[in-house]
Write an enzyme that holds these catalytic residues in place. Structure first.
Site, PDB file in Angstrom:
ATOM      1  N   ASN A 118     -26.659  31.652  26.187  1.00 52.80           N
ATOM      2  CA  ASN A 118     -26.027  32.828  26.799  1.00 52.80           C
ATOM      3  C   ASN A 118     -26.835  34.080  26.508  1.00 52.80           C
ATOM      4  O   ASN A 118     -27.456  34.201  25.467  1.00 52.80           O
ATOM      5  CB  ASN A 118     -24.576  32.966  26.315  1.00 52.80           C
ATOM      6  CG  ASN A 118     -24.458  33.817  25.065  1.00 52.80           C
ATOM      7  OD1 ASN A 118     -24.398  35.046  25.132  1.00 52.80           O
ATOM      8  ND2 ASN A 118     -24.456  33.169  23.895  1.00 52.80           N
ATOM      9  N   PHE A 122     -22.796  41.542  25.191  1.00 47.71           N
ATOM     10  CA  PHE A 122     -21.592  42.302  24.792  1.00 47.71           C
ATOM     11  C   PHE A 122     -20.873  42.904  25.992  1.00 47.71           C
ATOM     12  O   PHE A 122     -20.536  44.104  26.009  1.00 47.71           O
ATOM     13  CB  PHE A 122     -21.918  43.425  23.801  1.00 47.71           C
ATOM     14  CG  PHE A 122     -22.358  42.980  22.431  1.00 47.71           C
ATOM     15  CD1 PHE A 122     -22.221  41.666  22.008  1.00 47.71           C
ATOM     16  CD2 PHE A 122     -22.897  43.904  21.528  1.00 47.71           C
ATOM     17  CE1 PHE A 122     -22.622  41.274  20.735  1.00 47.71           C
ATOM     18  CE2 PHE A 122     -23.301  43.529  20.257  1.00 47.71           C
ATOM     19  CZ  PHE A 122     -23.166  42.214  19.868  1.00 47.71           C
ATOM     20  N   SER A 183     -26.384  39.312  17.240  1.00 51.25           N
ATOM     21  CA  SER A 183     -26.506  38.838  18.616  1.00 51.25           C
ATOM     22  C   SER A 183     -27.951  39.050  19.068  1.00 51.25           C
ATOM     23  O   SER A 183     -28.521  40.110  18.837  1.00 51.25           O
ATOM     24  CB  SER A 183     -25.573  39.616  19.540  1.00 51.25           C
ATOM     25  OG  SER A 183     -25.973  39.390  20.879  1.00 51.25           O
ATOM     26  N   ASN A 185     -28.818  39.328  22.101  1.00 49.10           N
ATOM     27  CA  ASN A 185     -28.806  39.833  23.476  1.00 49.10           C
ATOM     28  C   ASN A 185     -28.631  41.339  23.614  1.00 49.10           C
ATOM     29  O   ASN A 185     -28.504  41.854  24.715  1.00 49.10           O
ATOM     30  CB  ASN A 185     -27.709  39.124  24.279  1.00 49.10           C
ATOM     31  CG  ASN A 185     -27.925  37.624  24.270  1.00 49.10           C
ATOM     32  OD1 ASN A 185     -29.035  37.151  24.495  1.00 49.10           O
ATOM     33  ND2 ASN A 185     -26.875  36.854  23.976  1.00 49.10           N
ATOM     34  N   THR A 186     -28.556  42.040  22.489  1.00 52.15           N
ATOM     35  CA  THR A 186     -28.576  43.506  22.517  1.00 52.15           C
ATOM     36  C   THR A 186     -29.912  43.898  21.906  1.00 52.15           C
ATOM     37  O   THR A 186     -30.176  43.558  20.747  1.00 52.15           O
ATOM     38  CB  THR A 186     -27.400  44.092  21.705  1.00 52.15           C
ATOM     39  OG1 THR A 186     -26.183  43.742  22.371  1.00 52.15           O
ATOM     40  CG2 THR A 186     -27.486  45.604  21.578  1.00 52.15           C
ATOM     41  N   LYS A 225     -21.823  39.005  10.101  1.00 53.44           N
ATOM     42  CA  LYS A 225     -22.291  37.786  10.785  1.00 53.44           C
ATOM     43  C   LYS A 225     -23.804  37.848  10.961  1.00 53.44           C
ATOM     44  O   LYS A 225     -24.325  38.818  11.518  1.00 53.44           O
ATOM     45  CB  LYS A 225     -21.609  37.648  12.144  1.00 53.44           C
ATOM     46  CG  LYS A 225     -21.964  36.343  12.856  1.00 53.44           C
ATOM     47  CD  LYS A 225     -21.045  36.103  14.036  1.00 53.44           C
ATOM     48  CE  LYS A 225     -21.389  34.832  14.783  1.00 53.44           C
ATOM     49  NZ  LYS A 225     -20.518  34.623  15.944  1.00 53.44           N
ATOM     50  N   ASN A 254     -24.873  33.086  13.834  1.00 49.42           N
ATOM     51  CA  ASN A 254     -24.803  33.351  15.262  1.00 49.42           C
ATOM     52  C   ASN A 254     -25.727  32.368  15.996  1.00 49.42           C
ATOM     53  O   ASN A 254     -26.249  31.441  15.383  1.00 49.42           O
ATOM     54  CB  ASN A 254     -25.238  34.806  15.524  1.00 49.42           C
ATOM     55  CG  ASN A 254     -24.507  35.413  16.711  1.00 49.42           C
ATOM     56  OD1 ASN A 254     -24.384  34.788  17.763  1.00 49.42           O
ATOM     57  ND2 ASN A 254     -24.019  36.626  16.550  1.00 49.42           N
TER      58      ASN A 254
HETATM   59  C1  LIG Z   1     -21.065  32.454  25.709  1.00 46.52           C
HETATM   60  C2  LIG Z   1     -21.119  32.862  24.275  1.00 46.52           C
HETATM   61  C3  LIG Z   1     -20.819  34.176  23.936  1.00 46.52           C
HETATM   62  C4  LIG Z   1     -20.864  34.571  22.597  1.00 46.52           C
HETATM   63  N1  LIG Z   1     -20.543  35.857  22.295  1.00 46.52           N
HETATM   64  C5  LIG Z   1     -20.530  36.255  20.992  1.00 46.52           C
HETATM   65  C6  LIG Z   1     -20.133  37.556  20.641  1.00 46.52           C
HETATM   66  O1  LIG Z   1     -19.755  38.364  21.491  1.00 46.52           O
HETATM   67  N2  LIG Z   1     -20.160  37.889  19.330  1.00 46.52           N
HETATM   68  C7  LIG Z   1     -20.546  37.021  18.348  1.00 46.52           C
HETATM   69  O2  LIG Z   1     -20.532  37.376  17.175  1.00 46.52           O
HETATM   70  N3  LIG Z   1     -20.898  35.754  18.654  1.00 46.52           N
HETATM   71  C8  LIG Z   1     -20.901  35.354  19.941  1.00 46.52           C
HETATM   72  N4  LIG Z   1     -21.253  34.068  20.251  1.00 46.52           N
HETATM   73  C9  LIG Z   1     -21.666  33.148  19.176  1.00 46.52           C
HETATM   74  C10 LIG Z   1     -20.510  32.277  18.704  1.00 46.52           C
HETATM   75  O3  LIG Z   1     -19.493  33.055  18.156  1.00 46.52           O
HETATM   76  C11 LIG Z   1     -20.975  31.242  17.658  1.00 46.52           C
HETATM   77  O4  LIG Z   1     -21.351  31.915  16.481  1.00 46.52           O
HETATM   78  C12 LIG Z   1     -22.156  30.414  18.149  1.00 46.52           C
HETATM   79  O5  LIG Z   1     -21.960  30.028  19.497  1.00 46.52           O
HETATM   80  C13 LIG Z   1     -22.371  29.153  17.312  1.00 46.52           C
HETATM   81  O6  LIG Z   1     -21.254  28.313  17.314  1.00 46.52           O
HETATM   82  P1  LIG Z   1     -21.095  27.043  18.309  1.00 46.52           P
HETATM   83  O7  LIG Z   1     -22.359  26.241  18.189  1.00 46.52           O
HETATM   84  O8  LIG Z   1     -19.859  26.349  17.802  1.00 46.52           O
HETATM   85  O9  LIG Z   1     -20.912  27.601  19.667  1.00 46.52           O
HETATM   86  C14 LIG Z   1     -21.228  33.651  21.581  1.00 46.52           C
HETATM   87  C15 LIG Z   1     -21.513  32.326  21.941  1.00 46.52           C
HETATM   88  C16 LIG Z   1     -21.464  31.915  23.256  1.00 46.52           C
HETATM   89  C17 LIG Z   1     -21.783  30.493  23.610  1.00 46.52           C
END
Ligand SMILES: Cc1cc2nc3c(=O)[nH]c(=O)nc-3n(C[C@H](O)[C@H](O)[C@H](O)COP(=O)(O)O)c2cc1C
Length: 364
Positions: A118, A122, A183, A185-186, A225, A254
């Site tokens: 992704n 934000f 993140s 992406n910022t 985080k 993350n």
């Molecule tokens: C589509 C998407 C959007 C995410 N947006 C955020 C976010 O806004 N803030 C954040 O701290 N982590 C964000 N994450 C990261 C998740 O919170 C998580 O830390 C990460 O996906 C790893 O866990 P997983 O493998 O179980 O998905 C996002 C992940 C995905 C897939």
């Protein structure tokens, strides 16, 4: 079964972001129907058991498996997510002002790798909208963490103001807070994890947290985080600074920028990779944090947990709680019952009466 046989085949035919909005919107609306929360709890809920319930940060977590940040970015479906077996959840990342995020498409499935990429950036409605929405909740059934970030247009030297604004506006509505500086992406956000930028940001955050604690007459925990894409030296510095700052814990990790070992064509997309390919690296980071802090700083594990074994590995490495996101997309809400039952079996196998005995067990 329901999700795997009916929901997933439908959702996986749709554009990933549309499917995502359908799930969050559907959970929001369903939870408003009379009696629907009770039905959801009957179908997907997890029965609290004393061996897996966790008390931490002055809060009670009925199960140790939570929903990671980014799915409910605006706090729209807290009631719905609270009824499908999670022990806690994060809302956000929220920024002071609403912002659209990156151009579409920005969310990609990699089914052969059981992963997502992704580059949402934000996208959210802002702190005020979230405060309004969360203020309407009569009760919170599970601990709700508010994950906060900075607006894209805010330069890093002013980032502390954005985090402080979010805390000020949202303090009464979260049970604990998460400072997201990881993140991918910022632009440049991750540099807040390093050097003096990290210590001054955390000073500002702790200052605002204690001011708000005075205003509202209650203390709340704040966690940081972090990203998995750091060298050993960088991680050591981060953990040292975070431990010294007075924050209550770390969320590790993350998403990753790594593309190692992927087979799916979407691997070429820019953004953060989540899911199975992240599992080992995030567990390794948890292990290093636990070792460095000698278990003194609570860790919430996040990254690639799909099975009870994967969750248990993170707990044995040092995590007190674990979060999932990508597994929910691939496995559906049934995953929570499987994780719960599997964790109980693993505790029993290893002769532990309570999950806290397994936390960091690999290091003893
Ligand atoms: C589509 C998407 C959007 C995410 N947006 C955020 C976010 O806004 N803030 C954040 O701290 N982590 C964000 N994450 C990261 C998740 O919170 C998580 O830390 C990460 O996906 C790893 O866990 P997983 O493998 O179980 O998905 C996002 C992940 C995905 C897939």
């Amino acid at each position: 079964m329901l999700y795997r046989n009916i929901g997933k085949p439908l959702f996986f035919k749709m554009d990933p972001e549309k499917a995502h909005h359908l799930v969050v919107g559907g959970l929001e609306r369903t939870a408003l129907l009379p009696g629907a929360e009770a039905v959801m709890r009957t179908v997907y809920g997890v029965k609290e058991t004393p061996d897996l319930a966790v008390d931490l940060f002055g809060l009670h977590f009925p199960t140790p498996i939570g929903l990671a940040a980014g799915l409910d970015k605006n706090g729209m479906a807290v009631r719905g997510f609270s009824s499908i077996g999670f022990g806690f959840m994060e809302v956000g990342t929220v920024t002071p002002k609403g912002q659209p995020g990156n151009e579409l498409p920005r969310l990609f499935r990699l089914p052969s790798d059981e992963a997502l990429i992704n580059r949402m950036g934000f996208n959210n409605e802002g702190a005020e909208a979230m405060a309004r929405r969360l203020s309407l909740l009569k009760e919170r059934r599970i601990p709700v963490a508010i994950n906060i970030g900075k607006n894209k247009e805010t330069p890093n030297e002013d980032a502390h103001d954005d985090y402080k604004t979010c805390i000020r506006q949202l303090f009464p509505y979260g049970d604990f807070f998460v400072v997201n500086i990881s993140s991918p992406n910022t632009p440049d956000l991750r540099s807040l994890q390093h050097g003096s930028e990290l210590s001054s940001l955390l000073d500002a955050v702790m200052n605002e947290m204690s001011q708000q604690a005075k205003v509202h007459g209650t203390q709340k925990a704040v966690l940081v985080k972090i990203a998995p894409d750091v060298s050993d030296e960088e991680l050591e510095y981060m953990v040292d600074t975070i431990s010294g700052s007075g924050v209550s814990g770390i969320i590790a990790t993350n998403t990753t920028l790594s593309r190692a070992g992927l087979s799916h064509g979407n691997a070429k997309e820019t953004g953060g990779l989540s899911g199975k390919p992240l599992r080992e690296r995030s567990t390794e980071i948890i292990s290093r944090i636990y070792q460095q802090t000698k278990g003194s700083l609570p860790i919430i594990g996040s990254g690639g947990v799909f099975t009870a074994k994967g969750a248990y590995e993170k707990i044995r490495a040092g995590a007190t709680l674990v979060e999932i996101y990508t597994a929910l997309i691939y496995e559906g809400p049934e995953v929570n019952r499987r994780l719960h039952a599997g964790l109980r079996a693993l505790l029993k196998r290893d002769g532990y009466a309570h999950i806290s005995e397994a936390v960091g067990a690999n290091h003893r």
